[in-house]
Design an enzyme around this catalytic site. Structure first.
Site, short mmCIF file in Angstrom:
data_model
loop_
_atom_site.label_atom_id
_atom_site.label_comp_id
_atom_site.label_asym_id
_atom_site.label_seq_id
_atom_site.Cartn_x
_atom_site.Cartn_y
_atom_site.Cartn_z
N TYR A 54 0.56 -1.42 -0.30
CA TYR A 54 0.41 -0.15 -0.37
C TYR A 54 0.78 1.17 0.14
O TYR A 54 1.98 1.47 0.99
CB TYR A 54 -0.78 0.01 1.05
CG TYR A 54 -1.51 1.52 1.39
CD1 TYR A 54 -2.57 1.70 0.47
CD2 TYR A 54 -0.65 2.17 1.99
CE1 TYR A 54 -3.02 3.02 0.66
CE2 TYR A 54 -1.45 3.72 2.06
CZ TYR A 54 -3.10 3.98 1.42
OH TYR A 54 -3.81 5.21 1.87
N HIS A 84 -2.34 16.35 -3.09
CA HIS A 84 -2.33 16.65 -1.64
C HIS A 84 -2.00 17.87 -1.14
O HIS A 84 -2.47 18.85 -0.33
CB HIS A 84 -2.09 15.41 -0.95
CG HIS A 84 -2.54 14.18 -1.03
ND1 HIS A 84 -2.16 13.53 -2.14
CD2 HIS A 84 -2.62 13.32 -0.02
CE1 HIS A 84 -2.97 12.63 -2.48
NE2 HIS A 84 -3.05 12.29 -0.77
N ASN A 196 2.14 11.30 5.21
CA ASN A 196 1.77 10.37 6.42
C ASN A 196 2.19 10.20 8.10
O ASN A 196 2.82 10.10 8.14
CB ASN A 196 1.96 9.45 5.20
CG ASN A 196 0.12 8.31 5.63
OD1 ASN A 196 -0.65 9.65 7.12
ND2 ASN A 196 -0.28 7.52 5.55
N TYR A 280 -14.09 34.61 44.75
CA TYR A 280 -13.44 33.16 44.93
C TYR A 280 -11.99 33.22 43.29
O TYR A 280 -11.09 32.40 43.52
CB TYR A 280 -14.31 32.34 43.57
CG TYR A 280 -15.40 31.85 44.15
CD1 TYR A 280 -15.66 32.24 45.67
CD2 TYR A 280 -16.21 30.86 43.76
CE1 TYR A 280 -16.61 31.65 46.85
CE2 TYR A 280 -17.41 30.65 44.08
CZ TYR A 280 -17.07 30.82 45.81
OH TYR A 280 -18.05 29.56 46.48
N ARG A 283 -9.50 33.13 46.19
CA ARG A 283 -9.17 32.79 47.61
C ARG A 283 -9.18 30.66 47.02
O ARG A 283 -8.39 30.22 47.20
CB ARG A 283 -11.01 32.15 48.61
CG ARG A 283 -10.46 31.13 48.84
CD ARG A 283 -12.31 31.83 49.84
NE ARG A 283 -12.90 32.31 49.95
CZ ARG A 283 -14.07 31.96 49.54
NH1 ARG A 283 -14.92 30.28 50.10
NH2 ARG A 283 -15.17 32.57 49.24
N PHE A 329 -1.11 7.17 12.04
CA PHE A 329 -1.46 8.60 11.86
C PHE A 329 -2.66 9.19 11.98
O PHE A 329 -2.77 10.59 12.28
CB PHE A 329 -1.65 8.49 9.77
CG PHE A 329 -2.08 7.73 9.45
CD1 PHE A 329 -3.73 7.40 9.49
CD2 PHE A 329 -1.96 6.38 8.89
CE1 PHE A 329 -4.69 6.60 9.00
CE2 PHE A 329 -2.84 5.86 8.48
CZ PHE A 329 -3.84 5.86 8.44
N GLU A 414 -12.23 7.05 4.55
CA GLU A 414 -11.05 7.60 6.47
C GLU A 414 -12.90 8.29 6.39
O GLU A 414 -12.87 9.56 6.96
CB GLU A 414 -10.47 8.99 5.64
CG GLU A 414 -9.44 8.63 5.51
CD GLU A 414 -8.12 9.38 4.48
OE1 GLU A 414 -8.81 10.71 4.77
OE2 GLU A 414 -7.38 9.06 3.90
#
Length: 521
Positions: A54, A84, A196, A280, A283, A329, A414
């Site tokens: 792959y 990409h 990747n 607050y 404190r 990944f 995905e």
């Protein structure tokens, strides 16, 4: 500055900061080279044997069933980078890109990707020459890591894309020529190996965590100064209170507050007064700041693991000559840590803004309205509180968790994504906002201290006095209105340089944020 070996075991956040910000020289050891070369030779052999792997001899994502011939494997590497590299938006800051490159080298140095040593040397050359690829900040969903942004980094290797060199943005080929390198020809699997992984969200996260540690310390310092000038008590920091609710960050904050205000003449001046309890924001500062410290400690644990992990796919185990397909990944661990840290930092800003309000509002203190002696003619720090309120409100939007907003990509291959780089960009923006809020609180507290001295000269604590002196080295008392933004910017820059923390720690010891005992974080 010593060299940083990017292939070493136990890379630290400080190592990344040194390379990313301080331009430490990036180096590589013979042992790392041997790991890389062993796997790259194995990949070359498999390609000759026409083994189906792959991303190396197949397409990517939903196109993983398409086999690529050995004659087209080089073209495949170029195509994956060009297709990409689809990011949009402003370029990531130079320091972030440098951290990304350093992490990419470290991941590839582990020897699980099949990348050649020649390719890693190019990235190291970029770092040491000061060549920075232009990476748009938007476009990653954190699924197969940060595909779009890291593809922009990879484009420069092959003479495409853009880079910044010597302060000038230029085409990638021109930038390569400027440092004496020809475009590289990528071999099988290298395109995928370069893009990747989680290096963008993680590189950004390492810098954010580094800065958040300083901000956590500054929050305690600012709170201690405000406590004093509002005539607060230190009794709420008694260790016995916090030992019966032993959250690590809470215990550390209470101890910090006691040491910061130790020997305070201001606090001693009103012991036994009629006030029963502080508000607050004073404190409960150990409980509030402490919870943020615990969020920061968790984020640091995640980043420490991630910067020393391999997040590529496929994974090549050269020792047994086998390939494993997995999902390292996926950015979920980093994304969730980023969202948690976002909330922790946003709360530091929120409580700081409420303390600023107590400083400028005469109904909540004995100080002049807006910390100016001639109110009406002067507005003093009135709008400083406005700005803090605006930043805190913005943080409430930014702190919405990004990791829960998954959306399917790649033809539903995905089908769950992390949004990790989005989460970390939000965290970085929140950090910047809170730095400005705390800067405003420090300015207001120093102004209040001067106003108190005009009425009755009293000394502050050992730590608060050191902080006051650090502030006054750069920002004088405001007797009448002046350009307030200049003071805020100056104060923000002072705290970013670490001057306030350095001076305070010289006076009282380390301002603690992380419990190092076994079982404590």
């Amino acid at each position: 500055m010593p060299e940083i070996f990017l292939d070493k075991d136990g890379l630290t956040i400080e190592d990344l900061v040194a390379v990313a910000r301080e331009r430490a020289t990036a180096a590589f050891s013979p042992a790392g080279e041997a790991r890389v070369e062993k796997t790259s030779r194995l990949i070359a052999r498999w390609v000759k044997e026409k083994k189906v792997i792959y991303g190396i001899t197949t397409g990517f994502g939903a196109l993983c069933n398409v086999t690529i011939s050995s004659t087209e494997t080089r073209k495949l590497q170029e195509n994956i980078l060009m297709s990409h590299a689809a990011g949009v938006g402003n370029p990531l800051p130079e320091e972030v890109v440098r951290a990304v490159m350093a992490l990419r080298v470290h991941d590839l140095s582990l020897g699980y990707s099949g990348c050649r040593m020649e390719t890693l040397r190019y990235l190291i050359a970029f770092l040491n020459a000061g060549l920075t690829p232009v990476i748009p900040e938007k476009g990653s969903v954190g699924a197969s890591g940060d595909l779009a942004p890291t593809a922009h980094l990879g484009l420069v290797l092959i003479g495409r894309g853009e880079a910044v060199y010597n302060g000038r943005r230029m085409p990638g080929a021109e930038a390569l020529a400027a440092i004496g390198l020809p475009p590289i020809i990528l071999e099988a699997g290298e395109g995928l190996a370069l893009i990747n992984g989680t290096q963008v969200m993680t590189g950004m996260g390492a810098l954010v965590v580094h800065d958040a540690v300083r901000l956590s310390k500054l929050s305690d310092i600012a709170c201690a100064m405000t406590l004093e000038v509002l005539m607060g008590s230190s009794s709420e920091f008694d260790p016995r209170i916090h030992q019966v609710r032993p959250h690590p960050g809470q215990i550390l904050t209470a101890d910090n507050m006691l040491r910061l205000t130790a020997d305070s003449g201001i606090i001693a001046s009103h012991q036994g007064c009629a006030r029963v309890q502080d508000a607050y924001t004073l404190r409960c500062s150990p409980q509030i700041h402490g919870a943020s410290k615990d969020a920061l400690a968790h984020a640091k644990r995640v980043i420490d693991i991630e910067i020393n992990a391999t997040t590529t796919n496929p994974l090549i185990f050269a020792d047994i000559e086998e390939v494993r397909l997995g999902g390292n990944f996926h950015g979920q661990p980093v994304a969730m840590a980023a969202d948690y840290l976002s909330m922790g930092l946003a709360e530091l800003g929120s409580v700081s803004e409420r303390r600023i309000e107590r400083l400028v509002n005469p109904q909540l203190s004995d100080l002049p309205a807006f910390l100016t002696e001639r109110g009406g003619l002067n507005s003093g720090y009135m709008i400083g509180q406005y700005v803090a309120a605006a930043l805190v409100s913005e943080n409430k939007v930014l702190a919405h968790p990004a990791c829960v907003d998954s959306i399917p990509t790649s033809a539903n291959k995905e089908d769950h994504v992390s949004m990790g780089s989005i989460a970390m960009r939000q965290t970085r923006e929140i950090l910047d906002n809170v730095e400005n809020v705390v800067a405003i609180e420090l300015l207001c507290a120093a102004q209040a201290y001067d106003l108190l001295q005009k009425k009755q000269p009293l000394t502050g604590g050992r730590g608060t006095q050191a902080a006051y002196r650090a502030i006054r080295r750069h920002v004088p008392y405001m007797a009448e209105d002046r350009d307030l933004y200049i003071d805020i910017e100056t104060m923000r820059d002072v705290i970013r340089r670490g001057e306030v923390v350095r001076d305070v720690e010289n006076a009282v010891g380390e301002i603690k944020w992380y419990a190092r005992r076994a079982g404590k974080t």
